[in-house]
Design an enzyme around this catalytic site. Sequence first.
Site, PDB file in Angstrom:
ATOM      1  N   LYS A 184       2.591   6.694   5.497  1.00  0.00           N
ATOM      2  CA  LYS A 184       1.765   5.615   4.952  1.00  0.00           C
ATOM      3  C   LYS A 184       2.309   4.256   5.367  1.00  0.00           C
ATOM      4  O   LYS A 184       3.511   4.028   5.378  1.00  0.00           O
ATOM      5  CB  LYS A 184       1.731   5.706   3.419  1.00  0.00           C
ATOM      6  CG  LYS A 184       0.713   4.789   2.760  1.00  0.00           C
ATOM      7  CD  LYS A 184      -0.709   5.227   3.032  1.00  0.00           C
ATOM      8  CE  LYS A 184      -1.740   4.188   2.616  1.00  0.00           C
ATOM      9  NZ  LYS A 184      -1.795   3.028   3.542  1.00  0.00           N
ATOM     10  N   SER A 241       0.804  -1.235   0.000  1.00  0.00           N
ATOM     11  CA  SER A 241       0.000   0.000   0.000  1.00  0.00           C
ATOM     12  C   SER A 241       0.832   1.277   0.000  1.00  0.00           C
ATOM     13  O   SER A 241       0.266   2.376  -0.102  1.00  0.00           O
ATOM     14  CB  SER A 241      -0.943   0.011   1.201  1.00  0.00           C
ATOM     15  OG  SER A 241      -2.063  -0.814   0.951  1.00  0.00           O
ATOM     16  N   SER A 272      -6.587   3.433   4.004  1.00  0.00           N
ATOM     17  CA  SER A 272      -5.838   2.605   3.048  1.00  0.00           C
ATOM     18  C   SER A 272      -6.762   1.797   2.149  1.00  0.00           C
ATOM     19  O   SER A 272      -6.464   0.654   1.775  1.00  0.00           O
ATOM     20  CB  SER A 272      -4.866   1.668   3.776  1.00  0.00           C
ATOM     21  OG  SER A 272      -3.861   1.216   2.883  1.00  0.00           O
ATOM     22  N   LYS A 309       0.176   3.738  -2.722  1.00  0.00           N
ATOM     23  CA  LYS A 309      -0.829   4.807  -2.666  1.00  0.00           C
ATOM     24  C   LYS A 309      -0.206   6.197  -2.498  1.00  0.00           C
ATOM     25  O   LYS A 309      -0.898   7.202  -2.662  1.00  0.00           O
ATOM     26  CB  LYS A 309      -1.829   4.520  -1.554  1.00  0.00           C
ATOM     27  CG  LYS A 309      -2.642   3.236  -1.784  1.00  0.00           C
ATOM     28  CD  LYS A 309      -3.659   3.002  -0.668  1.00  0.00           C
ATOM     29  CE  LYS A 309      -4.520   1.771  -0.937  1.00  0.00           C
ATOM     30  NZ  LYS A 309      -3.908   0.518  -0.474  1.00  0.00           N
TER      31      LYS A 309
END
Length: 414
Positions: free
Chosen positions: A258, A96, A156, A99
């Site tokens: 993140k 992730s 997320s 992202k």
Amino acid sequence: MKKNRTLPSSAAFSRRVLAGAVLSAMMAASAPAWTQQQPAAPAASAAPAAAAMTPVSELSAVPAPTIAARAWITIDVNSGQVLAAANPDMQIEPASLTKIMTAYVVFNALKEKRITLDQQVPVSEHAWRTGGSRMFIEPRKPVTVDELIQGMIVQSGNDASAALAEAVGGSEQAFAALMNQEAERLGLAHTHFMNATGLPDPQHVTTVADLAVLSAALINDHPDYYHYYKQKEFTYNKITQPNRNRLLWADPSVDGMKTGHTDAAGYCLVSTALRGDRRVLTVLAGADSEATRAEESLKLLNWSFQNFDTVKLYDKSQPGLEVRVWEGTVETVKLGPPKPVSLTVPRGKSGEIKPVAQRTDPLVAPLTKGQQVGTLQLTLDGKVLRTEPLVVQDDVERAGFFGRLVDMVKRKFQ
């Protein structure tokens, strides 16, 4: 009748030399301006974040900590320098952390007014069915770009990422092409994206060094949208989900960025903290648990802040070098980097930074503000920490014929 006067031999010699100089000057004055100045050697490109020539830890007596992760890097965002790293160019699955690039491309679209925060986005079946972590959007239920951004960053949500990709690129495949285009522009040489979510794909790869460059670019290029990364929770569709970045609760100076996790990637985290006016960013990949990635990232942040200083050089109060310019309407011109430079060094060593300028000599007018005439290397203990272009700070117009003539004569006798 006037008598002819005989000049002393030394005066006659001087006059002959002066005549020769004047003739040479007249010939030179008729030549095009570009022939009077040798071009400077091309400068090394200004290093992007996390691409400094020497990791600063190599100049420090304090060793980097032992970190329980497969790969990691810590950088000073103000200077763009690598403080320390382990396996920075090893290709990893970004999970992730993908992202961050998804957000970067979406923020580009917002900045260019191709989309707006309050714009409603239709939810496709593809976005709705995207697996993994979700914000729980539904077909035929209105959702705005602003809500999708919060769903993507705070929760997320893979479904939110897919919906944003379709809103900006038309399809997730087309959006991935935009992601790769930005990756190339930012110099992410070891990165390739196949989707907007980070779901596993053999060709979906990156490195911690590339992720550091990308993350710093997002912070610097999109400060108006960075606030999403410090948001601790978000409620959508009557479902409240917390931000998975534990450091937002553990340290008040942490304001992003993140988390990521897949079985292959392990537990990953891009973390950043702002203490005073200094920002440090770490990227960690391949930890064995959520707790480990948080603890090890905080260890890196603290080590980076405690053992290094960042100083600003060559801003408006320190304009750089003042050098002689020939055949211009002024006698001197200031040279320096095109923008203020910050440099990170081991704590207590800021007074030992040495600038080494390599420039065109002589400098001959006309000169244009911003024109590169050399390079400036910033060194410590004989090692180059970074190289910057050396540019002219102000326009210098070419002098008239007699002004150029005088300077040509002066140069002849130097």
